[in-house]
Design a protein around this motif. Structure first.
Motif, PDB file in Angstrom:
ATOM      1  N   PRO A  34      -2.882  -5.976  11.405  1.00  7.69           N
ATOM      2  CA  PRO A  34      -4.103  -6.320  10.663  1.00  7.69           C
ATOM      3  C   PRO A  34      -4.377  -5.261   9.593  1.00  7.69           C
ATOM      4  O   PRO A  34      -3.874  -4.133   9.666  1.00  7.69           O
ATOM      5  N   ASN A  35      -5.164  -5.641   8.594  1.00 13.22           N
ATOM      6  CA  ASN A  35      -5.518  -4.727   7.511  1.00 13.22           C
ATOM      7  C   ASN A  35      -6.877  -4.093   7.776  1.00 13.22           C
ATOM      8  O   ASN A  35      -7.797  -4.753   8.270  1.00 13.22           O
ATOM      9  N   LEU A  36      -6.994  -2.822   7.425  1.00  9.64           N
ATOM     10  CA  LEU A  36      -8.240  -2.091   7.650  1.00  9.64           C
ATOM     11  C   LEU A  36      -8.661  -1.389   6.366  1.00  9.64           C
ATOM     12  O   LEU A  36      -7.900  -0.593   5.802  1.00  9.64           O
ATOM     13  N   LEU A  37      -9.873  -1.674   5.916  1.00  2.19           N
ATOM     14  CA  LEU A  37     -10.440  -1.072   4.712  1.00  2.19           C
ATOM     15  C   LEU A  37     -11.485  -0.045   5.136  1.00  2.19           C
ATOM     16  O   LEU A  37     -12.464  -0.390   5.806  1.00  2.19           O
ATOM     17  N   LEU A  38     -11.285   1.230   4.761  1.00  2.00           N
ATOM     18  CA  LEU A  38     -12.200   2.308   5.127  1.00  2.00           C
ATOM     19  C   LEU A  38     -13.027   2.712   3.911  1.00  2.00           C
ATOM     20  O   LEU A  38     -12.475   3.152   2.898  1.00  2.00           O
TER      21      LEU A  38
END
Length: 225
Positions: free
Chosen positions: A61-65
């Motif tokens: 999955p992609n994670l945007l911080l």
């Protein structure tokens, strides 16, 4: 004329720490990229810097911080990055007006930030993502999820009062009288203001920090904001 600020930057603790964060991000499998968002779009000259995976794993999955106000991406997440990179394709942008991201657009709303972030993620081939937003980054993440619900799987808000109302301000929730005073603390330009920010930010504030360390931090982290 001899430029003493250049000499100070050569021996800057803050600049050295910044360099170490850059190395740690690179060692964690990320690369630094600046993307022009204005080409072919109806928005003003806009470029966003982001740390993106060198080799995205499509099974992850992609994670945007998203970082907070007065910070940049590396300093906000540098200590915790490796806790995420094993399980996610991690994207860590500098929000507009911070770090290496900039725009000529006068719009300063979280809604505009969120639209630019969506363009950024699409430019990197990301359609679905999870988001973690700290403080101001939480407001931007909330706006992104509200505008593009089909693109956001999960949203985590940290220290972000997205449900704040004017009545809360009138009732004295914050100890600052107005936005101008708050900005002076969040983007400190003097050691005294930086000490005030430290007092607000820490349960047990650090005491006795020499002024030259504080000036060094302000010069590297706050002058361009």
């Amino acid at each position: 004329m001899f430029d003493h600020m250049k000499l100070l930057r050569c021996f800057s603790f803050t600049a050295s720490r910044d360099w170490l964060f850059r190395q740690s991000f690179a060692n964690a499998g990320l690369r630094s990229v600046t993307t022009d968002l204005s080409h072919g779009n109806s928005i003003a000259s806009t470029a966003m810097h982001c740390w993106i995976p060198k080799s995205p794993n499509r099974s992850k999955p992609n994670l945007l911080l998203l970082h907070g106000f007065g910070a940049n991406a590396m300093w906000q997440y540098g200590e915790h990055l490796r806790a995420f990179t094993g399980r996610f394709n991690v994207y860590v942008p500098d929000l507009l007006f911070f770090g290496l991201s900039s725009t000529s657009e006068p719009n300063r709303t979280e809604s505009f930030q969120a639209r630019c972030l969506m363009r950024l993620m699409e430019a990197h081939g990301v359609q679905r993502m999870n988001i973690v937003g700290i403080s101001y980054g939480g407001f931007v993440g909330y706006s992104l999820a509200a505008q593009f619900p089909e693109n956001v799987e999960k949203l985590v808000l940290c220290c972000a009062g997205v449900c704040l109302e004017e009545k809360d301000m009138e009732d004295g929730l914050f100890k600052v009288p107005n936005l101008e005073e708050a900005t002076g603390i969040l983007i400190p330009q003097t050691p005294e203001k930086l000490k005030e920010l430290i007092r607000f930010s820490f349960v047990k504030p650090i005491k006795g920090v020499p002024s030259f360390f504080l000036w060094d931090f302000i010069d590297v982290m706050c002058r361009s904001l």
